[in-house]
Design a protein around this motif. Structure first.
Motif, PDB file in Angstrom:
ATOM      1  N   ILE A  55       0.807  -1.225   0.000  1.00 15.11           N
ATOM      2  CA  ILE A  55       0.000   0.000   0.000  1.00 15.11           C
ATOM      3  C   ILE A  55       0.839   1.273   0.000  1.00 15.11           C
ATOM      4  O   ILE A  55       0.295   2.360  -0.147  1.00 15.11           O
ATOM      5  CB  ILE A  55      -0.962  -0.001   1.204  1.00 15.11           C
ATOM      6  CG1 ILE A  55      -0.210  -0.189   2.529  1.00 15.11           C
ATOM      7  CG2 ILE A  55      -2.005  -1.082   1.048  1.00 15.11           C
ATOM      8  CD1 ILE A  55       0.184   1.069   3.193  1.00 15.11           C
ATOM      9  N   THR A  56       2.140   1.160   0.176  1.00  9.15           N
ATOM     10  CA  THR A  56       2.989   2.349   0.214  1.00  9.15           C
ATOM     11  C   THR A  56       3.531   2.632  -1.182  1.00  9.15           C
ATOM     12  O   THR A  56       4.329   1.848  -1.707  1.00  9.15           O
ATOM     13  CB  THR A  56       4.162   2.161   1.188  1.00  9.15           C
ATOM     14  OG1 THR A  56       3.654   1.767   2.471  1.00  9.15           O
ATOM     15  CG2 THR A  56       4.944   3.454   1.339  1.00  9.15           C
ATOM     16  N   PRO A  57       3.142   3.740  -1.808  1.00  9.63           N
ATOM     17  CA  PRO A  57       3.616   4.051  -3.166  1.00  9.63           C
ATOM     18  C   PRO A  57       5.123   4.297  -3.191  1.00  9.63           C
ATOM     19  O   PRO A  57       5.727   4.655  -2.172  1.00  9.63           O
ATOM     20  CB  PRO A  57       2.849   5.330  -3.524  1.00  9.63           C
ATOM     21  CG  PRO A  57       1.699   5.384  -2.567  1.00  9.63           C
ATOM     22  CD  PRO A  57       2.176   4.731  -1.317  1.00  9.63           C
ATOM     23  N   THR A  58       5.709   4.132  -4.372  1.00  4.02           N
ATOM     24  CA  THR A  58       7.150   4.356  -4.523  1.00  4.02           C
ATOM     25  C   THR A  58       7.529   5.787  -4.181  1.00  4.02           C
ATOM     26  O   THR A  58       8.594   6.036  -3.586  1.00  4.02           O
ATOM     27  CB  THR A  58       7.571   4.029  -5.967  1.00  4.02           C
ATOM     28  OG1 THR A  58       7.198   2.684  -6.277  1.00  4.02           O
ATOM     29  CG2 THR A  58       9.078   4.172  -6.127  1.00  4.02           C
ATOM     30  N   THR A  59       6.673   6.737  -4.539  1.00  6.96           N
ATOM     31  CA  THR A  59       6.976   8.140  -4.239  1.00  6.96           C
ATOM     32  C   THR A  59       7.086   8.375  -2.736  1.00  6.96           C
ATOM     33  O   THR A  59       7.937   9.166  -2.285  1.00  6.96           O
ATOM     34  CB  THR A  59       5.876   9.050  -4.815  1.00  6.96           C
ATOM     35  OG1 THR A  59       4.587   8.587  -4.375  1.00  6.96           O
ATOM     36  CG2 THR A  59       5.915   9.046  -6.331  1.00  6.96           C
ATOM     37  N   VAL A  60       6.257   7.698  -1.951  1.00  2.24           N
ATOM     38  CA  VAL A  60       6.323   7.844  -0.495  1.00  2.24           C
ATOM     39  C   VAL A  60       7.631   7.269   0.039  1.00  2.24           C
ATOM     40  O   VAL A  60       8.278   7.854   0.918  1.00  2.24           O
ATOM     41  CB  VAL A  60       5.114   7.168   0.168  1.00  2.24           C
ATOM     42  CG1 VAL A  60       5.257   7.168   1.689  1.00  2.24           C
ATOM     43  CG2 VAL A  60       3.824   7.865  -0.232  1.00  2.24           C
ATOM     44  N   TRP A  61       8.041   6.120  -0.516  1.00  2.00           N
ATOM     45  CA  TRP A  61       9.320   5.546  -0.101  1.00  2.00           C
ATOM     46  C   TRP A  61      10.476   6.484  -0.436  1.00  2.00           C
ATOM     47  O   TRP A  61      11.434   6.616   0.345  1.00  2.00           O
ATOM     48  CB  TRP A  61       9.527   4.183  -0.770  1.00  2.00           C
ATOM     49  CG  TRP A  61       8.842   3.048  -0.089  1.00  2.00           C
ATOM     50  CD1 TRP A  61       7.795   2.308  -0.553  1.00  2.00           C
ATOM     51  CD2 TRP A  61       9.144   2.515   1.207  1.00  2.00           C
ATOM     52  NE1 TRP A  61       7.429   1.363   0.359  1.00  2.00           N
ATOM     53  CE2 TRP A  61       8.236   1.452   1.443  1.00  2.00           C
ATOM     54  CE3 TRP A  61      10.099   2.832   2.172  1.00  2.00           C
ATOM     55  CZ2 TRP A  61       8.263   0.706   2.626  1.00  2.00           C
ATOM     56  CZ3 TRP A  61      10.117   2.093   3.357  1.00  2.00           C
ATOM     57  CH2 TRP A  61       9.212   1.050   3.567  1.00  2.00           C
ATOM     58  N   ILE A  62      10.407   7.116  -1.586  1.00  2.00           N
ATOM     59  CA  ILE A  62      11.468   8.053  -1.970  1.00  2.00           C
ATOM     60  C   ILE A  62      11.553   9.202  -0.975  1.00  2.00           C
ATOM     61  O   ILE A  62      12.642   9.598  -0.531  1.00  2.00           O
ATOM     62  CB  ILE A  62      11.225   8.585  -3.400  1.00  2.00           C
ATOM     63  CG1 ILE A  62      11.399   7.449  -4.420  1.00  2.00           C
ATOM     64  CG2 ILE A  62      12.182   9.729  -3.715  1.00  2.00           C
ATOM     65  CD1 ILE A  62      11.064   7.850  -5.841  1.00  2.00           C
ATOM     66  N   VAL A  63      10.393   9.748  -0.603  1.00  4.60           N
ATOM     67  CA  VAL A  63      10.375  10.857   0.363  1.00  4.60           C
ATOM     68  C   VAL A  63      10.908  10.397   1.711  1.00  4.60           C
ATOM     69  O   VAL A  63      11.705  11.107   2.357  1.00  4.60           O
ATOM     70  CB  VAL A  63       8.946  11.412   0.504  1.00  4.60           C
ATOM     71  CG1 VAL A  63       8.883  12.441   1.623  1.00  4.60           C
ATOM     72  CG2 VAL A  63       8.490  12.037  -0.800  1.00  4.60           C
ATOM     73  N   LEU A  64      10.504   9.212   2.158  1.00  2.00           N
ATOM     74  CA  LEU A  64      10.967   8.699   3.449  1.00  2.00           C
ATOM     75  C   LEU A  64      12.486   8.510   3.459  1.00  2.00           C
ATOM     76  O   LEU A  64      13.172   8.949   4.395  1.00  2.00           O
ATOM     77  CB  LEU A  64      10.281   7.372   3.764  1.00  2.00           C
ATOM     78  CG  LEU A  64       8.831   7.435   4.228  1.00  2.00           C
ATOM     79  CD1 LEU A  64       8.226   6.033   4.276  1.00  2.00           C
ATOM     80  CD2 LEU A  64       8.732   8.078   5.606  1.00  2.00           C
ATOM     81  N   ILE A 122       7.454   0.236   8.691  1.00  2.00           N
ATOM     82  CA  ILE A 122       6.643   0.562   7.514  1.00  2.00           C
ATOM     83  C   ILE A 122       6.770  -0.538   6.464  1.00  2.00           C
ATOM     84  O   ILE A 122       5.779  -0.943   5.846  1.00  2.00           O
ATOM     85  CB  ILE A 122       7.066   1.916   6.930  1.00  2.00           C
ATOM     86  CG1 ILE A 122       6.774   3.039   7.936  1.00  2.00           C
ATOM     87  CG2 ILE A 122       6.347   2.201   5.612  1.00  2.00           C
ATOM     88  CD1 ILE A 122       7.292   4.392   7.511  1.00  2.00           C
ATOM     89  N   TYR A 123       7.983  -1.039   6.281  1.00  2.00           N
ATOM     90  CA  TYR A 123       8.215  -2.114   5.309  1.00  2.00           C
ATOM     91  C   TYR A 123       7.439  -3.370   5.696  1.00  2.00           C
ATOM     92  O   TYR A 123       6.855  -4.045   4.841  1.00  2.00           O
ATOM     93  CB  TYR A 123       9.709  -2.421   5.242  1.00  2.00           C
ATOM     94  CG  TYR A 123      10.065  -3.564   4.318  1.00  2.00           C
ATOM     95  CD1 TYR A 123      10.105  -3.386   2.945  1.00  2.00           C
ATOM     96  CD2 TYR A 123      10.356  -4.826   4.837  1.00  2.00           C
ATOM     97  CE1 TYR A 123      10.425  -4.441   2.101  1.00  2.00           C
ATOM     98  CE2 TYR A 123      10.678  -5.880   4.000  1.00  2.00           C
ATOM     99  CZ  TYR A 123      10.710  -5.688   2.643  1.00  2.00           C
ATOM    100  OH  TYR A 123      11.028  -6.735   1.815  1.00  2.00           O
ATOM    101  N   ALA A 124       7.412  -3.688   6.998  1.00  3.55           N
ATOM    102  CA  ALA A 124       6.696  -4.882   7.459  1.00  3.55           C
ATOM    103  C   ALA A 124       5.191  -4.731   7.286  1.00  3.55           C
ATOM    104  O   ALA A 124       4.504  -5.679   6.891  1.00  3.55           O
ATOM    105  CB  ALA A 124       7.044  -5.154   8.921  1.00  3.55           C
ATOM    106  N   LEU A 125       4.671  -3.543   7.565  1.00  7.89           N
ATOM    107  CA  LEU A 125       3.226  -3.320   7.447  1.00  7.89           C
ATOM    108  C   LEU A 125       2.788  -3.162   5.993  1.00  7.89           C
ATOM    109  O   LEU A 125       1.603  -3.314   5.687  1.00  7.89           O
ATOM    110  CB  LEU A 125       2.831  -2.063   8.233  1.00  7.89           C
ATOM    111  CG  LEU A 125       2.951  -2.154   9.759  1.00  7.89           C
ATOM    112  CD1 LEU A 125       2.688  -0.792  10.384  1.00  7.89           C
ATOM    113  CD2 LEU A 125       1.980  -3.187  10.321  1.00  7.89           C
ATOM    114  N   ASP A 126       3.730  -2.845   5.107  1.00  3.54           N
ATOM    115  CA  ASP A 126       3.389  -2.600   3.708  1.00  3.54           C
ATOM    116  C   ASP A 126       2.789  -3.838   3.055  1.00  3.54           C
ATOM    117  O   ASP A 126       1.893  -3.743   2.228  1.00  3.54           O
ATOM    118  CB  ASP A 126       4.633  -2.152   2.942  1.00  3.54           C
ATOM    119  CG  ASP A 126       4.325  -1.763   1.512  1.00  3.54           C
ATOM    120  OD1 ASP A 126       3.446  -0.908   1.306  1.00  3.54           O
ATOM    121  OD2 ASP A 126       4.953  -2.324   0.594  1.00  3.54           O
TER     122      ASP A 126
END
Length: 276
Positions: free
Chosen positions: A175-184, A226-230
């Protein structure tokens, strides 16, 4: 991700961060690279707070999806058991077919769909036994008021089961978009680089190591959470397992034995059809 790999990642990240701090410290002036420590601390507070708020928001959304997937799996298993009970009020031929197909549906969910959800390959695939159940109930003949009531109830429960399956499958795609991962990751990198400017040759090495090591640990653990919940079905600590559906299978077996139901099950232990 397993607990062991999580610990390994945190240890490696901390080791890199501490090593970088100690290397920068060798040439750092006394009192750090900042001449105004209060102002620098204020800016760092803004950066750290921004990362914490954004990460907290992502964790909230990820946990909401995690909980929805878990609740969907439990509801789906419960509805399967309820549909077995409803099927007992239908005509014997229809009842026997529905009972066998419900067992096969539960087996395919636990043994086939779950591994595909773990590796993210399930996609929008439909459970073939849901199609078989639909065909069976569509051809059902109702001759009594009890059968008519059971027929209507079955259709309602089918809608509930399909909705619960949708909730279960939703979390498997991530559920976590790539753009969100980039920002994080970008924000975490900025926080890390900014902390290196607090390197102070006058400070003890252990103090400098604690300074950056503690902050790095918090950031790394947050990203791992976040990775585990994704993907709540990814193998590892806290992953959702098919416990509810496996429990439903046990209940179905016990119920069939109590009712002396000897109808043939049209599938093997993994839910694969055994006859055409």
């Amino acid at each position: 991700m397993s607990l062991v790999w999580g610990i390994v990642v945190v240890v490696v990240v901390d080791a890199v961060a501490i090593t970088a701090m100690l290397l920068v410290r060798r040439r750092a002036p006394e009192g750090s690279y900042f001449t105004d420590g209060d102002r620098a601390s204020g800016v760092f507070g803004v950066l750290a707070t921004g990362f914490a708020i954004f990460a907290g928001f992502v964790i909230f959304l990820a946990f909401t999806t995690y909980d929805q997937s878990r609740a969907g799996a439990e509801t789906e298993a419960l509805v399967v058991v309820q549909q077995f009970e409803t099927a007992q009020f239908l005509a014997p031929k229809t009842r026997d077919r529905l009972t066998g197909e419900l067992v096969c549906y539960a087996r395919s969910v636990a043994e086939q769909e779950w591994p595909r959800m773990e590796d993210g390959s399930l996609g929008d695939a439909i459970n073939p036994w849901s199609v078989a159940l639909f065909r069976t109930i569509r051809s059902a003949q109702t001759t009594t008021s009890a059968q008519e009531t059971a027929f209507a109830k079955w259709l309602d429960q089918t809608s509930d089961r399909e909705e619960a399956r949708r909730d279960r499958v939703h979390g498997a795609a991530g559920i976590t978009p790539t753009t969100v991962w980039i920002v994080l990751l970008l924000t975490a990198g900025i926080v890390f680089l900014y902390m290196l400017f607090f390197a102070d040759s006058a400070e003890m090495r252990r103090s400098q190591a604690m300074l950056i090591g503690s902050a790095t640990t918090v950031v790394a653990v947050t990203l791992l959470a976040i990775y585990a919940l994704d993907n709540p079905y990814r193998p590892g600590l806290g992953s959702i397992r098919p416990v509810a559906m496996e429990r439903a299978l046990v209940i179905l077996d016990e119920a069939r034995a109590a009712l002396d139901d000897e109808a043939a099950i049209p599938c093997d232990a993994e839910g694969n059809p055994t006859r055409s």
